[in-house]
Design an enzyme around this catalytic site. Structure first.
Site, PDB file in Angstrom:
ATOM      1  N   GLU A   1     -60.449 -23.320 -14.003  1.00  0.00           N
ATOM      2  CA  GLU A   1     -59.605 -24.474 -14.315  1.00  0.00           C
ATOM      3  C   GLU A   1     -58.244 -24.047 -14.860  1.00  0.00           C
ATOM      4  OE1 GLU A   1     -59.961 -27.572 -13.585  1.00  0.00           O
ATOM      5  OE2 GLU A   1     -61.921 -27.237 -12.662  1.00  0.00           O
TER       6      GLU A   1
ATOM      7  N   TYR B   1     -57.633 -33.044 -19.503  1.00  0.00           N
ATOM      8  CA  TYR B   1     -58.106 -32.841 -18.133  1.00  0.00           C
ATOM      9  C   TYR B   1     -59.089 -31.674 -18.062  1.00  0.00           C
ATOM     10  CZ  TYR B   1     -58.391 -30.521 -13.703  1.00  0.00           C
ATOM     11  OH  TYR B   1     -58.886 -29.851 -12.620  1.00  0.00           O
TER      12      TYR B   1
ATOM     13  N   ASP C   1     -55.954 -35.190 -12.642  1.00  0.00           N
ATOM     14  CA  ASP C   1     -54.955 -34.198 -12.279  1.00  0.00           C
ATOM     15  C   ASP C   1     -54.058 -34.784 -11.193  1.00  0.00           C
ATOM     16  OD1 ASP C   1     -56.511 -34.165  -9.987  1.00  0.00           O
ATOM     17  OD2 ASP C   1     -56.685 -31.983  -9.898  1.00  0.00           O
TER      18      ASP C   1
END
Length: 353
Positions: A36, A119, A137
């Site tokens: 991520e 996020y 996102d």
């Protein structure tokens, strides 16, 4: 027969078309976190080699914690937004030293980590722990803004709040991990920024922007108010086959990366201005190379490389704090992307005697 919902359509599409990506085969929060962070503001095809490199070099969070920061930055070289790499290293040290190497899995705990925002915390906690937290996102912004034809700019406080509420409303709480993966994948592969595949889209019968014929107008963004122009003249100084290299330590772009001695001014300097600026007559300037302008989020960087030969006995004040590195060893140092691209083009066979 019951019509498919937004959620079931997205999930059905995902199960048929999802890409075979290595982090989807892991339930390790450390591995998911690595992916991520690497994929923030980075396309999958660009980030994948970096992910594979980091997993190979640092298979456990303790391995990343033990690494030297310069080596982490070197491994990150070319990926940009280097604060991500510094935060990555700092977080690994924190988890290793203060959490006994037990990487957090829950949203609230993840938010306490450096470099982890809402996020990233939502992604990790939903993928690993099944928490019903919606990701938001760029891909999700695009899918939702087009489906509902929402004209609120996504890069405003109001827009972020509106889309955050909508994303959580649309979340499939029974399958949060698959749904979050699905809507991000849908935006990355199907509902792409340019030339989206609307004709074969599972949502096209209910997509408001498609019905109105203005899909390409979404998502809406407020125009940036400024674009700062910066002019960096780098001096590639050769002294007996060794090159002057300095580390950027100020709180600015490319902090802790390496560079050649630098003169920043209102414009790029020509050879005569370089000589005047460093107050040294008789320097042998061998070449001047202008690099392609480098665009960052709120500024454009213009770079010029001035190659200079100096006598071993000649001292330049601009290079007083420099390390003198053999040219073939420059590959071991992490440089900003424009300088690394220049060195790679030269393949270290610089026009230096």
């Amino acid at each position: 027969m019951q019509k498919p919902t937004f959620q079931s359509s997205i999930l059905g599409w995902y199960y048929r078309h999802k890409r075979d990506l290595p982090w989807r085969k892991s339930n390790d929060p450390y591995i998911i976190w690595l992916s991520e962070i690497i994929l923030q503001q980075t396309r999958v095809n660009q980030g994948l080699p970096y992910f594979e490199k980091f997993v190979k070099n640092y298979p456990r969070v303790q391995d990343l914690a033990k690494a030297k920061e310069d080596q982490v930055l070197k491994d990150w070289e070319g990926l940009g937004y280097y604060s991500r790499a510094r935060n990555l290293h700092a977080t690994a040290k924190h988890v290793s030293e203060n959490l006994d190497g037990d990487f957090p899995r829950k949203y609230d705990e993840l938010l306490k980590l450096k470099g982890v925002g809402s996020y990233t915390a939502a992604a990790i906690s939903s993928f690993v722990a099944g928490e019903p937290r919606a990701v938001l996102d760029g891909n999700v912004f695009r899918v939702l803004s087009r489906y509902f034809a929402i004209s609120t700019p996504i890069n405003t406080t109001t827009g972020k709040k509106e889309f955050e509420q909508l994303a959580n409303k649309m979340l499939d709480t029974k399958s949060p991990a698959d749904y979050n993966q699905a809507i991000m994948e849908f935006g990355a592969v199907q509902c792409v920024p340019k030339n989206p595949k609307c004709g074969e889209c599972v949502l096209n019968e209910r997509c408001t922007a498609y019905a109105e014929g203005n899909v390409i107008d979404f998502p809406v963004k407020e125009k940036k108010k400024y674009d700062r122009q910066r002019y960096l003249t780098y001096l590639l100084i050769n002294n007996g086959g060794k090159i002057a290299v300095q580390q950027r330590v100020e709180k600015d772009i490319w902090r802790q990366l390496f560079q050649f001695p630098l003169i920043e001014a209102d414009a790029l300097l020509n050879p005569a201005e370089v000589i005047e600026s460093i107050n040294k007559d008789g320097l042998l300037i061998k070449e001047v190379v202008d690099l392609k302008p480098h665009k960052l989020s709120h500024q454009t960087i213009h770079c010029r490389i001035v190659l200079i030969d100096i006598n071993k006995k000649l001292k330049l004040s601009i290079a007083e704090d420099a390390q003198w590195v053999a040219k073939e060893k420059l590959v071991d140092y992490a440089f900003p992307k424009p300088l690394r691209a220049y060195l790679d083009r030269k393949q270290l066979t610089l026009p230096i005697d």
